[in-house]
Enzyme design. Structure first.
Site, PDB file in Angstrom:
ATOM      1  N   ASP A 138      23.237 -38.613  23.914  1.00  0.00           N
ATOM      2  CA  ASP A 138      25.019 -37.781  24.067  1.00  0.00           C
ATOM      3  C   ASP A 138      25.404 -38.624  25.561  1.00  0.00           C
ATOM      4  O   ASP A 138      26.285 -37.936  25.450  1.00  0.00           O
ATOM      5  CB  ASP A 138      23.256 -37.015  25.013  1.00  0.00           C
ATOM      6  CG  ASP A 138      22.860 -36.034  24.268  1.00  0.00           C
ATOM      7  OD1 ASP A 138      23.872 -35.358  23.361  1.00  0.00           O
ATOM      8  OD2 ASP A 138      21.531 -35.786  25.030  1.00  0.00           O
ATOM      9  N   LYS A 151      13.987 -32.908  25.332  1.00  0.00           N
ATOM     10  CA  LYS A 151      14.262 -33.687  25.313  1.00  0.00           C
ATOM     11  C   LYS A 151      13.404 -35.130  26.426  1.00  0.00           C
ATOM     12  O   LYS A 151      13.848 -36.455  26.506  1.00  0.00           O
ATOM     13  CB  LYS A 151      15.810 -34.249  25.955  1.00  0.00           C
ATOM     14  CG  LYS A 151      16.302 -33.419  25.282  1.00  0.00           C
ATOM     15  CD  LYS A 151      18.009 -33.449  25.156  1.00  0.00           C
ATOM     16  CE  LYS A 151      19.114 -32.678  23.955  1.00  0.00           C
ATOM     17  NZ  LYS A 151      20.477 -32.595  24.842  1.00  0.00           N
TER      18      LYS A 151
END
Ligand code: ATR
Length: 275
Positions: free
Chosen positions: A106, A70
C-alpha cells in the site's frame, strides 16, 4: 483455462463483493499467458486464522489481505517484510514452499500513484486525514520519500500513536483541529479515512479550506463528493484508483516474479469502474 497446474491467488476480506482486484489480476495473468487464477474469499474475523492455515493446506500461491484483516493477520505469518513490520499492516502474502511471508504494497502503491501524476513528495508538506491501516502505510510512504506530515484524526490518540511509530523517519506532527492555519501550511491533502465510501458520508474536510494550489488525494474510489468539490476549486486531484492500481502491480510482481503489465491492469481497472 483452469487446469491441474493452475496456481491460485486469493483475496481475504469482509466484505469482499465490491473488490476490483480479481478483474485486474486475472486480466494481467491472461495477457501474459500465466496459468494463475485470482479468486475472492469472504473471510470473517473469526475464521482468519483458519483461512491463513488454508493457504498452506490448499497450496494457494498467494493472497491479498484487506479490510478488516491487515493488522490481525501478522501474528499468523512465518515471516514479515521489514517494511510491513514497520507499518504494522500486511496486504499481500506469498506462500513460498510453505513459508508464508507478509508484505505491504500500500505504501509503495500510494507513492507510485503520486509519482505517476508528477506530484512531488520530497520536501513537500502533507496533511493526512485518518489514522487507520491505510493512513499508516501512507504516512510511512511520505516520510520515507522525504515529505513532511501533519496528521489529523477523529480519535486523536490514534494519530498520536502514528506519530510515535514513525517520528524517527522524519517530521510528523499531530493537529487536533483543521483550520486555515493548517491547510495554508501544506501543499497536499490526503483523505485516508473511509469517509466517502458511502454516498451520505460527510466530507472529511470543508471544501472552503481548499485552494487551487492544493493537491487533493483520496484513497476512496470511485469519485467522492470532496474530489468533485476539489476539482471545481481547481485543485489537482488524485483518486483512490491510482493507489489501488499500483499496490496491485507490486503484489503481482511479488507473486509471479515477473514485471506486471501495468497498462493492461490500468485499462481493466478503468473498464470495471465505468461498468
Ligand atoms: P483502513 O484500514 O481502511 O484505514 P480503518 O483502520 O478502520 O480502515 O480506519 C478508518 C479511518 O477512517 C480512521 O481514521 C477513522 O477514524 P477513527 O480512528 O476516529 O475511527 C476514520 N473514520 C471512519 N469514519 C469516520 C467518521 N464518520 N468521521 C471521521 N473519521 C472517520
Amino acid at each position: 483455462m483452469i487446469t491441474g497446474k493452475t496456481k491460485i491467488i486469493g483475496i481475504f476480506a469482509d466484505p469482499v463483493e465490491h473488490t476490483l482486484s480479481p478483474s485486474i489480476h486475472n486480466e494481467a495473468f491472461q495477457y501474459l499467458g500465466l496459468n494463475y487464477c485470482y479468486v475472492p474469499f469472504h473471510v470473517k474475523k473469526e475464521y482468519l486464522k483458519d483461512a491463513i492455515f488454508a493457504i498452506k493446506a490448499l497450496n494457494i500461491k498467494g493472497v491479498n489481505i484487506t479490510v478488516p484483516h491487515k493488522e490481525a493477520v501478522i501474528k499468523y505469518l512465518d515471516e514479515v517484510s521489514d517494511e510491513a513490520k514497520y507499518i504494522g499492516a500486511v496486504n499481500t502474502i506469498l506462500n513460498n514452499e510453505e513459508t508464508l511471508k507478509g508484505f505491504n504494497t500500500d505504501a509503495k502503491g500510494f507513492v507510485l500513484s503520486l509519482k505517476n501524476e508528477k506530484i512531488l513528495i520530497k520536501d513537500k508538506i502533507f496533511l493526512v486525514l485518518g489514522a487507520g491501516g491505510a493512513a499508516k502505510a501512507i504516512v510511512y510512504g511520505i516520510l520515507k520519500e522525504g515529505g513532511r506530515v501533519y496528521i489529523y484524526n477523529r480519535t486523536l490518540a490514534k494519530a498520536m500513536a502514528i506519530k510515535e511509530r514513525f517520528s524517527n523517519l522524519g517530521f510528523i506532527e499531530v493537529v487536533s483541529i483543521i483550520d486555515k492555519s493548517v491547510t495554508e501550511k501544506v501543499q497536499t491533502i490526503v483523505n485516508a479515512t473511509s469517509l466517502g465510501l458511502k454516498k451520505d458520508d460527510p466530507m472529511p474536510l470543508s471544501p472552503e479550506l481548499l485552494k487551487s494550489e492544493h493537491v487533493y488525494c483520496d484513497i476512496v474510489y470511485p469519485e467522492t463528493h470532496l474530489m468533485k468539490e476539489a476539482e471545481k476549486i481547481g485543485c489537482k486531484v488524485i483518486g483512490g484508483t491510482g493507489m489501488l492500481l499500483w499496490q496491485a502491480v507490486a503484489a503481482f510482481e511479488i507473486w509471479t516474479g515477473l514485471q506486471a503489465p501495468v497498462e493492461i491492469m490500468k485499462k481493466t481497472l478503468n473498464k470495471v469502474l465505468t461498468k
